[in-house]
Design an enzyme around this catalytic site. Structure first.
Site, PDB file in Angstrom:
ATOM      1  N   LEU A  20       0.822  -1.219   0.000  1.00  0.00           N
ATOM      2  CA  LEU A  20       0.000   0.000   0.000  1.00  0.00           C
ATOM      3  C   LEU A  20       0.854   1.266   0.000  1.00  0.00           C
ATOM      4  CD1 LEU A  20      -2.741  -1.294   2.424  1.00  0.00           C
ATOM      5  CD2 LEU A  20      -3.189  -0.340   0.182  1.00  0.00           C
ATOM      6  N   ASP A  39      11.209   3.506   4.529  1.00  0.00           N
ATOM      7  CA  ASP A  39      10.933   2.124   4.920  1.00  0.00           C
ATOM      8  C   ASP A  39      12.063   1.663   5.825  1.00  0.00           C
ATOM      9  OD1 ASP A  39       8.723  -0.006   3.635  1.00  0.00           O
ATOM     10  OD2 ASP A  39      10.378  -0.951   4.718  1.00  0.00           O
ATOM     11  N   ASN A  92       2.002   5.466   7.127  1.00  0.00           N
ATOM     12  CA  ASN A  92       1.461   4.176   6.669  1.00  0.00           C
ATOM     13  C   ASN A  92       2.163   2.957   7.258  1.00  0.00           C
ATOM     14  OD1 ASN A  92       0.360   2.223   4.417  1.00  0.00           O
ATOM     15  ND2 ASN A  92       2.590   2.150   4.212  1.00  0.00           N
ATOM     16  N   TYR A 158      -3.354  -4.759  17.436  1.00  0.00           N
ATOM     17  CA  TYR A 158      -3.587  -4.048  16.176  1.00  0.00           C
ATOM     18  C   TYR A 158      -4.901  -3.257  16.215  1.00  0.00           C
ATOM     19  CZ  TYR A 158      -3.814  -3.566  11.050  1.00  0.00           C
ATOM     20  OH  TYR A 158      -3.886  -3.087   9.758  1.00  0.00           O
ATOM     21  N   LYS A 162      -5.068   0.819  15.915  1.00  0.00           N
ATOM     22  CA  LYS A 162      -5.780   1.395  14.771  1.00  0.00           C
ATOM     23  C   LYS A 162      -6.937   2.287  15.238  1.00  0.00           C
ATOM     24  CE  LYS A 162      -3.397   0.029  11.218  1.00  0.00           C
ATOM     25  NZ  LYS A 162      -2.501   1.035  10.597  1.00  0.00           N
TER      26      LYS A 162
HETATM   27  N1  LIG Z   1      -3.565  -4.577   3.577  1.00  0.00           N
HETATM   28  C1  LIG Z   1      -4.719  -4.215   4.089  1.00  0.00           C
HETATM   29  O1  LIG Z   1      -5.783  -4.651   3.676  1.00  0.00           O
HETATM   30  C2  LIG Z   1      -4.759  -3.232   5.226  1.00  0.00           C
HETATM   31  C3  LIG Z   1      -5.983  -3.025   5.867  1.00  0.00           C
HETATM   32  C4  LIG Z   1      -6.064  -2.097   6.885  1.00  0.00           C
HETATM   33  C5  LIG Z   1      -4.938  -1.373   7.224  1.00  0.00           C
HETATM   34  N2  LIG Z   1      -3.748  -1.602   6.585  1.00  0.00           N
HETATM   35  C6  LIG Z   1      -2.618  -0.796   7.001  1.00  0.00           C
HETATM   36  O2  LIG Z   1      -1.978  -0.249   5.861  1.00  0.00           O
HETATM   37  C7  LIG Z   1      -0.593  -0.128   6.135  1.00  0.00           C
HETATM   38  C8  LIG Z   1       0.212  -0.863   5.080  1.00  0.00           C
HETATM   39  O3  LIG Z   1      -0.199  -2.205   5.053  1.00  0.00           O
HETATM   40  P1  LIG Z   1       0.325  -3.232   3.947  1.00  0.00           P
HETATM   41  O4  LIG Z   1      -0.743  -4.226   3.777  1.00  0.00           O
HETATM   42  O5  LIG Z   1       0.821  -2.491   2.770  1.00  0.00           O
HETATM   43  O6  LIG Z   1       1.522  -3.901   4.776  1.00  0.00           O
HETATM   44  P2  LIG Z   1       2.909  -4.527   4.282  1.00  0.00           P
HETATM   45  O7  LIG Z   1       3.363  -5.393   5.397  1.00  0.00           O
HETATM   46  O8  LIG Z   1       2.805  -5.147   2.925  1.00  0.00           O
HETATM   47  O9  LIG Z   1       3.861  -3.244   4.167  1.00  0.00           O
HETATM   48  C9  LIG Z   1       4.259  -2.539   5.291  1.00  0.00           C
HETATM   49  C10 LIG Z   1       5.550  -1.805   4.973  1.00  0.00           C
HETATM   50  O10 LIG Z   1       5.929  -1.091   6.159  1.00  0.00           O
HETATM   51  C11 LIG Z   1       7.300  -1.342   6.397  1.00  0.00           C
HETATM   52  N3  LIG Z   1       7.571  -1.207   7.824  1.00  0.00           N
HETATM   53  C12 LIG Z   1       7.248  -2.057   8.840  1.00  0.00           C
HETATM   54  N4  LIG Z   1       7.666  -1.568  10.013  1.00  0.00           N
HETATM   55  C13 LIG Z   1       8.252  -0.375   9.768  1.00  0.00           C
HETATM   56  C14 LIG Z   1       8.861   0.616  10.551  1.00  0.00           C
HETATM   57  N5  LIG Z   1       8.954   0.501  11.891  1.00  0.00           N
HETATM   58  N6  LIG Z   1       9.364   1.722   9.941  1.00  0.00           N
HETATM   59  C15 LIG Z   1       9.290   1.872   8.607  1.00  0.00           C
HETATM   60  N7  LIG Z   1       8.712   0.959   7.802  1.00  0.00           N
HETATM   61  C16 LIG Z   1       8.200  -0.146   8.367  1.00  0.00           C
HETATM   62  C17 LIG Z   1       7.552  -2.742   5.881  1.00  0.00           C
HETATM   63  O11 LIG Z   1       8.942  -2.958   5.621  1.00  0.00           O
HETATM   64  C18 LIG Z   1       6.703  -2.741   4.623  1.00  0.00           C
HETATM   65  O12 LIG Z   1       7.398  -2.248   3.494  1.00  0.00           O
HETATM   66  C19 LIG Z   1      -0.385  -0.626   7.555  1.00  0.00           C
HETATM   67  O13 LIG Z   1      -0.463   0.456   8.460  1.00  0.00           O
HETATM   68  C20 LIG Z   1      -1.557  -1.539   7.745  1.00  0.00           C
HETATM   69  O14 LIG Z   1      -1.859  -1.716   9.099  1.00  0.00           O
HETATM   70  C21 LIG Z   1      -3.640  -2.529   5.595  1.00  0.00           C
END
Ligand SMILES: NC(=O)c1ccc[n+]([C@@H]2O[C@H](COP(=O)([O-])OP(=O)(O)OC[C@H]3O[C@@H](n4cnc5c(N)ncnc54)[C@H](O)[C@@H]3O)[C@@H](O)[C@H]2O)c1
Length: 302
Positions: A20, A39, A92, A158, A162
């Site tokens: 995302l 990242d 994010n 989580y 959130k």
């Molecule tokens: N995928 C979904 O459907 C969904 C739904 C609700 C919320 N979210 C939220 O969206 C965001 C992104 O989710 P995603 O699905 O892309 O996750 P993902 O795990 O694919 O990507 C997360 C990214 O964040 C990076 N990361 C992790 N910890 C970190 C830190 N301390 N500092 C910097 N970077 C860090 C990771 O290396 C990764 O590149 C998150 O906050 C997640 O909670 C996702």
């Protein structure tokens, strides 16, 4: 020119190495913004920057774990040294450590709090300081989740962070209104490695990665699409077009766009001089029980 063009704007996206965050960084750059790609993983951060610059956009990497104040300070420094200013933050970055309550360790809890809640707090604080100094308004986008809106089995840590992030956005919308800095929460749903850890979606994610189209009913009924389906909301919230939108929680995923309510008072009763337990029991049975809402995601008609 569309009001959601971002020419001349500078945006930080945390956790932008993949999924995302990467989709947000690409879409923001495509709309004209210069992007600071954060990242914790240096390889993916560099890949994301190369993808943006490879198609003519502007981006730099700023590698480090969000959470500590030092990373937040570095991110804002990199934005200002790299591009001269800061107009928006998209907080994010996130991790999952799912366990039912009785099996959740202190480490599982603390890791999720440190990344999401502390990471958004420290980056939001530094971004707000810089944007207030500039005196030209600004945008903060925090990332919630349906888990935080409704509760979620196996996600004590989580769901709590959130929900807390939405409360942060509401609070910042009040504190930063005079500075014309908006603060909103995006509640995304998308197929990503994070969703792939949910057993019900693992196979769907594998088919998506293999290049199969996401079925129309999944896009509509489960609001699950690609990370790119979420990005237009982030672009809009970073743009001039949304200058009057603040303190909101807006969901997006697949074909669905959702406006969430603020917690609402469902009923109020009074007892002169205060309440005792029997009085509360009577009030609950006679008046509140019928209005009480269930926890968990909304039940949809089949
Ligand atoms: N995928 C979904 O459907 C969904 C739904 C609700 C919320 N979210 C939220 O969206 C965001 C992104 O989710 P995603 O699905 O892309 O996750 P993902 O795990 O694919 O990507 C997360 C990214 O964040 C990076 N990361 C992790 N910890 C970190 C830190 N301390 N500092 C910097 N970077 C860090 C990771 O290396 C990764 O590149 C998150 O906050 C997640 O909670 C996702």
């Amino acid at each position: 020119m569309s009001a959601s063009q971002l020419d001349g704007r500078v945006v930080i996206v945390t956790g932008a190495g993949r999924s995302l965050g990467r989709a947000y960084a690409n879409a923001l750059a495509d709309a004209g913004a210069s992007v600071v790609v954060n990242d914790v993983d240096p390889a993916t951060a560099e890949e994301a920057v190369a993808e943006i610059t490879g198609r003519g956009g502007r981006a730099i990497a700023s590698v480090g774990p969000v959470g500590p104040a030092e990373t937040a300070e570095q991110l804002v420094r990199d934005a200002v040294e790299g591009f001269g200013r800061l107009d928006a933050l998209v907080a994010n970055a996130g991790v999952l450590r799912d366990r039912v309550l009785w099996k959740m360790s202190d480490d599982d809890f603390d890791a999720v709090v440190a990344t999401h809640l502390r990471g958004t707090f420290t980056t939001g604080r530094e971004a707000a300081k810089r944007m207030r100094e500039q005196g030209e308004g600004g945008r903060i986008v925090v990332i919630g989740s349906p888990a935080g809106q409704f509760g979620s089995f196996g996600q004590t840590n989580y769901a709590a962070v959130k929900a807390g992030l939405v409360a942060m956005a509401r609070t910042w919308s009040l504190e930063l209104a005079r500075d014309r800095i908006t603060a909103n929460a995006v509640i995304p749903t998308a197929l990503s490695p994070m969703t792939a850890t949910i057993p019900a979606y693992t196979e769907l994610y594998e088919r998506f990665v293999a290049g199969e189209p996401i079925p129309a009913e999944v896009r509509r009924e489960s609001a699950l699409g690609s990370p790119e389906d979420v990005a237009p909301l982030v672009v809009w919230l970073a743009s001039e077009a949304s200058a009057d939108v603040t303190g909101q929680a807006i969901g997006i995923g697949g074909d669905r766009l959702t406006l969430y309510s603020h917690p609402a008072v469902l009923g109020e009763e009074y007892s002169d001089g205060g309440w005792d337990a029997d009085g509360i029991d009577a009030a609950w049975r006679e008046r509140f029980a019928a209005q009480a809402q269930h926890s968990g995601p909304p039940k949809r008609d089949a």
